[in-house]
Design a protein around this motif. Structure first.
Motif, mmCIF file in Angstrom:
data_model
loop_
_atom_site.group_PDB
_atom_site.id
_atom_site.type_symbol
_atom_site.label_atom_id
_atom_site.label_comp_id
_atom_site.label_asym_id
_atom_site.label_seq_id
_atom_site.Cartn_x
_atom_site.Cartn_y
_atom_site.Cartn_z
ATOM 1 N N VAL A 200 66.646 47.694 94.846
ATOM 2 C CA VAL A 200 67.305 48.461 95.906
ATOM 3 C C VAL A 200 66.311 49.426 96.538
ATOM 4 O O VAL A 200 65.964 50.456 95.957
ATOM 5 N N GLY A 201 65.833 49.061 97.730
ATOM 6 C CA GLY A 201 64.928 49.909 98.485
ATOM 7 C C GLY A 201 65.639 50.547 99.663
ATOM 8 O O GLY A 201 66.871 50.464 99.791
ATOM 9 N N PRO A 202 64.896 51.171 100.574
ATOM 10 C CA PRO A 202 65.515 51.828 101.735
ATOM 11 C C PRO A 202 66.343 50.891 102.600
ATOM 12 O O PRO A 202 67.382 51.296 103.126
ATOM 13 N N ALA A 203 65.902 49.647 102.765
ATOM 14 C CA ALA A 203 66.671 48.704 103.588
ATOM 15 C C ALA A 203 68.030 48.421 102.969
ATOM 16 O O ALA A 203 69.056 48.386 103.670
ATOM 17 N N GLU A 204 68.047 48.238 101.676
ATOM 18 C CA GLU A 204 69.313 47.956 100.984
ATOM 19 C C GLU A 204 70.226 49.185 101.013
ATOM 20 O O GLU A 204 71.454 49.050 101.148
ATOM 21 N N LEU A 205 69.636 50.369 100.888
ATOM 22 C CA LEU A 205 70.428 51.595 100.976
ATOM 23 C C LEU A 205 71.085 51.721 102.351
ATOM 24 O O LEU A 205 72.268 52.050 102.455
ATOM 25 N N THR A 206 70.316 51.435 103.396
ATOM 26 C CA THR A 206 70.874 51.507 104.749
ATOM 27 C C THR A 206 72.031 50.537 104.911
ATOM 28 O O THR A 206 73.081 50.878 105.461
ATOM 29 N N GLY A 207 71.860 49.317 104.395
ATOM 30 C CA GLY A 207 72.918 48.325 104.484
ATOM 31 C C GLY A 207 74.188 48.766 103.790
ATOM 32 O O GLY A 207 75.299 48.506 104.264
ATOM 33 N N PHE A 208 74.038 49.465 102.667
ATOM 34 C CA PHE A 208 75.204 49.927 101.913
ATOM 35 C C PHE A 208 75.848 51.144 102.568
ATOM 36 O O PHE A 208 77.068 51.181 102.771
ATOM 37 N N PHE A 209 75.042 52.121 102.920
ATOM 38 C CA PHE A 209 75.591 53.376 103.425
ATOM 39 C C PHE A 209 76.146 53.256 104.840
ATOM 40 O O PHE A 209 76.964 54.077 105.252
ATOM 41 N N GLN A 210 75.728 52.258 105.595
ATOM 42 C CA GLN A 210 76.239 52.145 106.962
ATOM 43 C C GLN A 210 77.721 51.784 106.995
ATOM 44 O O GLN A 210 78.384 51.924 108.029
ATOM 45 N N SER A 211 78.267 51.338 105.857
ATOM 46 C CA SER A 211 79.699 51.046 105.829
ATOM 47 C C SER A 211 80.529 52.312 106.040
ATOM 48 O O SER A 211 81.652 52.240 106.558
ATOM 49 N N ALA A 212 80.000 53.479 105.664
ATOM 50 C CA ALA A 212 80.746 54.727 105.843
ATOM 51 C C ALA A 212 80.916 55.086 107.322
ATOM 52 O O ALA A 212 82.032 55.407 107.759
ATOM 53 N N PRO A 213 79.854 55.035 108.145
ATOM 54 C CA PRO A 213 80.087 55.243 109.576
ATOM 55 C C PRO A 213 80.961 54.162 110.206
ATOM 56 O O PRO A 213 81.650 54.412 111.191
ATOM 57 N N TYR A 214 80.928 52.978 109.629
ATOM 58 C CA TYR A 214 81.711 51.862 110.159
ATOM 59 C C TYR A 214 83.207 52.072 109.969
ATOM 60 O O TYR A 214 83.994 51.971 110.904
ATOM 61 N N TYR A 215 83.590 52.301 108.709
ATOM 62 C CA TYR A 215 85.007 52.279 108.345
ATOM 63 C C TYR A 215 85.376 53.506 107.509
ATOM 64 O O TYR A 215 84.728 53.801 106.506
ATOM 65 N N ASP A 216 86.448 54.175 107.884
ATOM 66 C CA ASP A 216 86.936 55.294 107.080
ATOM 67 C C ASP A 216 87.296 54.848 105.668
ATOM 68 O O ASP A 216 87.204 55.634 104.714
ATOM 69 N N SER A 217 87.714 53.592 105.517
ATOM 70 C CA SER A 217 88.086 53.093 104.196
ATOM 71 C C SER A 217 86.906 53.095 103.235
ATOM 72 O O SER A 217 87.094 53.030 102.016
ATOM 73 N N ALA A 218 85.677 53.180 103.770
ATOM 74 C CA ALA A 218 84.485 53.206 102.918
ATOM 75 C C ALA A 218 84.026 54.625 102.593
ATOM 76 O O ALA A 218 83.102 54.799 101.798
ATOM 77 N N TRP A 219 84.649 55.638 103.177
ATOM 78 C CA TRP A 219 84.192 57.010 102.957
ATOM 79 C C TRP A 219 84.226 57.400 101.481
ATOM 80 O O TRP A 219 83.228 57.891 100.942
ATOM 81 N N VAL A 220 85.369 57.192 100.845
ATOM 82 C CA VAL A 220 85.509 57.621 99.447
ATOM 83 C C VAL A 220 84.646 56.791 98.505
ATOM 84 O O VAL A 220 83.856 57.356 97.730
ATOM 85 N N PRO A 221 84.735 55.446 98.512
ATOM 86 C CA PRO A 221 83.928 54.678 97.559
ATOM 87 C C PRO A 221 82.416 54.859 97.740
ATOM 88 O O PRO A 221 81.686 54.884 96.740
ATOM 89 N N THR A 222 81.954 55.018 98.982
ATOM 90 C CA THR A 222 80.521 55.243 99.209
ATOM 91 C C THR A 222 80.100 56.585 98.625
ATOM 92 O O THR A 222 79.067 56.691 97.951
ATOM 93 N N ALA A 223 80.890 57.615 98.883
ATOM 94 C CA ALA A 223 80.574 58.943 98.349
ATOM 95 C C ALA A 223 80.663 58.971 96.820
ATOM 96 O O ALA A 223 79.844 59.635 96.155
ATOM 97 N N GLN A 224 81.625 58.264 96.259
ATOM 98 C CA GLN A 224 81.767 58.234 94.799
ATOM 99 C C GLN A 224 80.541 57.598 94.143
ATOM 100 O O GLN A 224 80.025 58.100 93.135
ATOM 101 N N THR A 225 80.084 56.495 94.721
ATOM 102 C CA THR A 225 78.913 55.815 94.159
ATOM 103 C C THR A 225 77.679 56.684 94.274
ATOM 104 O O THR A 225 76.872 56.763 93.332
ATOM 105 N N TRP A 226 77.526 57.343 95.402
ATOM 106 C CA TRP A 226 76.385 58.242 95.604
ATOM 107 C C TRP A 226 76.471 59.428 94.638
ATOM 108 O O TRP A 226 75.456 59.854 94.065
#
Length: 525
Positions: A325-351
């Protein structure tokens, strides 16, 4: 648009958790360059054949993953509508009947989730899973999904070996040097060459107008006199093109999270505009994470959250997390939060787990599953179609100096996605098959009112796109979800939006004026 990491980058427009009757003649001259007389005639011939053939509905193949009562079938379409007697491909379709009585039924509702490259075949499952948002529409309509040309079960195209496509870590999308840029340019050119080598026979015909023609042939095969359509994200551009080419074929059309249809935006400028909107929504999410610091412990101000993001990227660049998991993979994962509100909680929890010392949680959430060959093939196919359609729909800049200048400037103030998006689209700069001139989207004679739905702070399809389509489609109505930014508004519980969509689909009626709705509920940890 949904975005997937590739070439050290990220990118695809898609919403979601990424017919017997008379045939009406197509518009022959909505745009001479894109819908010539020969193409219009070819569409009519294909539609007439489809009306006679119908669709041989059967139980879906086991490996498609759709159980009874969903049924599946195919519709034959020309590869080139100017040559309707030439090579054919089959478009995969599925359906579930309306849940109401025969008296309730108003026909078929066709769906496209976006992309380009998204499969609509899951649409009927909104009925089998009893999704309450769609219950009223399902009572009146058969829900019909399809794989657009090149996608999934519709003559899928490919640009690279799927296992190679998902391999990680990829290059950091943010370049530190000219050497980094040269490496990314090399990958992009190789990807474009791979598309030509693996799928060159279909590439010149992988355009939005051709997909719109396919949609009309599917309408005819279903036995429907006119089209009922729900398009989300890129599906809005497909709808806009269909409405331009076939205005008298439209019965009801809902477009949700709108691609700007201006010829000047398709597609190079649209992606630059997207980078600005993604930064805006990324900043919205950082404020929310900071406001919920008692839960996540990432930072109690947006600035501190950003510092943690920069720190995380730097750590992954120095030594990829878990080796993959490098910067490219991080960007791919974290961009789901700006995309969808449904990703706000799970993305923040994982981080949050990572900040607390649990690196594995982040690795498990992001790392590709190399054993999932079917899923990896689907991801590669989706990315190939995204690239093929966007590269074929319009002429792209071929000067690297322009790409470099535009993205360098934009990155300074909008760093979250700019370079990742640039590399995603750079294959279009060296695309070897024909690039078209975009259609001049406009409402032709006979187009009924179209319902446009848009969140004000959408990252993937900026709000201005909805305003532009509203201007071009006379008589359309715009519903704005003010202060909200999730992509794909019609799939979110907001009665102000949902009730109006139902009313339109069931009665054809819209409000006398455009409507502004309050935002749906903000996610809670």
């Amino acid at each position: 648009m949904r975005r997937t990491a590739v070439l050290g980058s990220a990118g695809t427009l898609i919403a979601g958790t990424l017919l017997a009757g008379a045939i009406i003649a197509p518009s022959a001259s909505a745009d001479g360059k894109r819908h010539s007389t020969s193409e219009a005639r070819g569409t009519q011939i294909a539609a007439d054949r489809a009306a006679k053939a119908g669709i041989d509905w059967t139980d879906c193949p086991a490996d498609w993953g759709f159980a009874k009562p969903i049924q599946c079938g195919f519709v034959s379409v020309p590869v080139d509508y100017a040559k309707p007697n030439g090579r054919k491909i089959k478009i995969a379709v599925d359906r579930i009947g309306n849940t109401g009585s025969k008296k309730d039924r108003q026909g078929a509702l066709l769906y496209n989730p976006g992309g380009p490259g998204g499969s609509g075949l899951r649409f009927p499952t909104r009925v089998t899973t009893k999704n309450p948002i769609y219950a009223k529409a399902a009572k009146a309509y058969d829900f019909v999904g399809f794989d657009p040309r090149g996608v999934g079960h519709s003559s899928p195209i490919s640009c690279i070996d799927p296992q190679e496509f998902v391999k990680a870590p990829k290059l950091d999308p943010v370049p530190d040097s000219e050497a980094d840029k040269r490496a990314q340019r090399k990958l992009a050119a190789e990807y474009a060459d791979g598309c030509q080598e693996r799928s060159g026979w279909l590439l010149p015909h992988m355009t939005t107008p051709n997909t719109a023609r396919d949609l009309d042939v599917v309408r005819s095969a279903l036995g429907e006199k006119k089209l009922n359509f729900l398009g989300v994200s890129y599906g809005t551009y497909l709808g806009a093109v269909y409405g331009t080419l076939f205005p008298t074929h439209v019965r009801r059309m809902v477009v949700d999270s709108v691609v700007n249809p201006s010829k000047e935006k398709i597609w190079y400028q649209a992606n630059l505009d997207q980078d600005v909107a993604f930064q805006m929504r990324w900043n919205d999410w950082k404020k929310w994470v900071a406001a919920n610091d008692a839960t996540f412990h990432i930072g109690n101000t947006p600035e501190k959250v950003e510092q943690q993001w920069v720190k995380l990227r730097a750590q992954a660049k120095k030594a990829p997390l878990g080796g993959i998991v490098g910067p490219a993979e991080l960007t791919g994962f974290f961009q789901s939060a700006p995309y969808y509100d449904s990703a706000w909680v799970p993305t923040a929890q994982t981080w949050s787990k990572y900040v607390a010392g649990d690196t594995q949680a982040l690795v498990d959430a992001i790392a590709p599953d190399m054993s999932d060959t079917k899923g990896n093939a689907a991801s590669e196919n989706g990315n190939a179609v995204y690239t093929a359609v966007e590269c074929s729909d319009a002429k792209w800049p071929t000067s690297w100096k322009k790409w470099d200048r535009d993205n360098t400037r934009l990155h300074e103030t909008h760093p979250f996605l700019t370079w990742a998006n640039a590399w995603m689209n750079l294959p279009c700069a060296t695309w070897s098959s024909k690039q078209q001139t975009p259609l001049n989207v406009k409402s032709g004679k006979g187009l009924p009112p179209v319902l446009i739905v848009q969140a004000e702070r959408d990252a993937a399809t900026p709000y201005e796109g909805a305003v532009e389509l509203h201007k071009r489609f006379k008589g359309s109505r715009l519903i704005t979800e003010k202060g909200a930014g999730s992509h794909g508004v019609t799939g979110i519980a907001n009665p102000c939006v949902n009730d109006r969509v139902d009313t339109y689909l069931l009665t054809g009626k819209t409000d006398r004026r455009d409507v502004t709705c309050a935002p749906h509920a903000t996610p809670k940890p």
